[in-house]
Design an enzyme around this catalytic site. Structure first.
Site, short mmCIF file in Angstrom:
data_model
loop_
_atom_site.label_atom_id
_atom_site.label_comp_id
_atom_site.label_asym_id
_atom_site.label_seq_id
_atom_site.Cartn_x
_atom_site.Cartn_y
_atom_site.Cartn_z
CG HIS A 1 0.22 5.20 3.97
ND1 HIS A 1 -0.75 5.86 3.20
CD2 HIS A 1 0.21 4.22 4.96
CE1 HIS A 1 -1.94 5.28 3.83
NE2 HIS A 1 -1.65 4.81 4.40
CD GLU B 1 -0.34 10.04 3.61
OE1 GLU B 1 0.59 8.46 2.33
OE2 GLU B 1 -0.95 10.12 3.08
C1 F6R Z 1 -2.78 1.84 10.15
C2 F6R Z 1 -1.44 2.28 9.93
C3 F6R Z 1 -1.34 3.07 8.04
C4 F6R Z 1 -2.25 1.50 7.67
C5 F6R Z 1 -2.02 1.13 5.81
C6 F6R Z 1 -3.18 0.10 4.90
O1 F6R Z 1 -1.55 1.82 11.78
O2 F6R Z 1 0.29 2.40 9.56
O3 F6R Z 1 -0.13 2.29 7.62
O4 F6R Z 1 -2.00 -0.36 8.01
O5 F6R Z 1 -3.28 2.55 5.63
O6 F6R Z 1 -4.76 0.24 5.80
P1 F6R Z 1 -5.33 -1.01 5.94
O7 F6R Z 1 -5.32 -2.26 6.52
O8 F6R Z 1 -6.93 -0.44 6.53
O9 F6R Z 1 -5.70 -1.29 3.81
#
Ligand code: F6R
Length: 261
Positions: free
Chosen positions: A138, A143
């Site tokens: 995503h 999703e």
């Molecule tokens: C957050 C967002 C999400 C995250 C993704 C990755 O604002 O839009 O798409 O970028 O879930 O999260 P991390 O960086 O924590 O692995």
């Protein structure tokens, strides 16, 4: 698409910060799209340093965040508004009135989402959008199966995402089950995108996103349709890519030609 592979997280954070700095130096009233999560934390730390050193100012910058949990107030410790304040906005010279994060408590959700889109449009559009990538591919909270033309909307989170994000809450039950997110179409309309990913956990989804087919089942793969994308990866996140040697070759040639980020 430029794919920049560095040895570690610190280096991708520094390199991404260099790009953001250059864009701000070129346009002092840049419209910046921001993400939360662990991937951009190093970038935000670097931006705080660069701002403290007075190399850039955020005084004229406006920001739009990708998403917010639905049902969390801005002062909730796990809200994305709170995250942005603590990890970036409180430490730079930005006027918080110029920072927009979707309202997790919006009552009229459709109206809120339309207004968020209008607000972005009225600024002239997002110049530079920072994104991370979820384990299920995503971007924002779009999703698998979300329309690649989607706009800001309410989304029910995938169980994988709820599980992935449980690390920030006391228990998985506390993770909100819904969020308001910019759509894939909203992200694709930005003028430039940078994607950050690190760690072995992201290796497979990064390979599918960058080198697989464009599909709504991996909404991040839609960035293949965007004309200006730079992907920053550490070696682990890049490890399943087939064309690593080409990406590295490109960077070597660009460096020789003194073409920077
Ligand atoms: C957050 C967002 C999400 C995250 C993704 C990755 O604002 O839009 O798409 O970028 O879930 O999260 P991390 O960086 O924590 O692995």
């Amino acid at each position: 698409m430029r794919v920049i592979i560095k040895d570690n997280y610190e280096e991708i954070s520094k390199s991404a910060a260099e790009l953001v700095k250059n864009r701000i130096l070129n346009k002092s009233n840049l419209i910046l799209g921001l993400a939360t999560g662990s991937s951009p934390l190093g970038l935000y730390k670097e931006l705080v340093k660069i701002c403290e050193n007075k190399e850039i100012t955020f005084k004229k910058i406006r920001t739009f965040n990708l998403d917010e949990y639905y049902g969390l107030s801005p002062d909730h410790l796990q809200s994305y508004r709170y995250f942005m304040n603590v990890n970036l906005f409180n430490h730079i010279d930005i006027d918080k009135k110029n920072t927009y994060v979707p309202d997790g408590l919006a009552k009229d959700i459709d109206k809120f989402c339309n207004d968020y889109e209008k607000k972005i449009k009225n600024t002239g559009g997002i110049d530079l959008q920072v994104i991370g990538i979820g384990g299920d591919g995503h971007i924002g909270f779009n999703e698998p199966g979300t329309s690649l033309a989607s706009r800001t909307h309410l989304v029910i989170l995938d169980e994988q995402t709820i599980g992935d994000n449980a690390r920030f809450f006391n228990s998985v039950d506390e993770v909100p089950k819904a969020a308001i997110t910019m759509g894939v179409g909203t992200v694709l309309e930005t003028k430039e995108i940078i994607l950050l990913a690190n760690g072995i956990k992201k290796a497979k989804i990064i390979a599918q996103t960058l080198e697989g087919p464009v599909t709504s089942m991996i909404t991040a793969s839609s960035i293949q349709l965007h004309p200006k994308v730079t992907v920053f990866l550490d070696k682990e996140a890049a490890s399943e890519l087939k064309r690593i040697s080409y990406y590295n070759f490109v960077e070597k040639q660009l460096a020789k030609m003194a073409i920077s980020l």
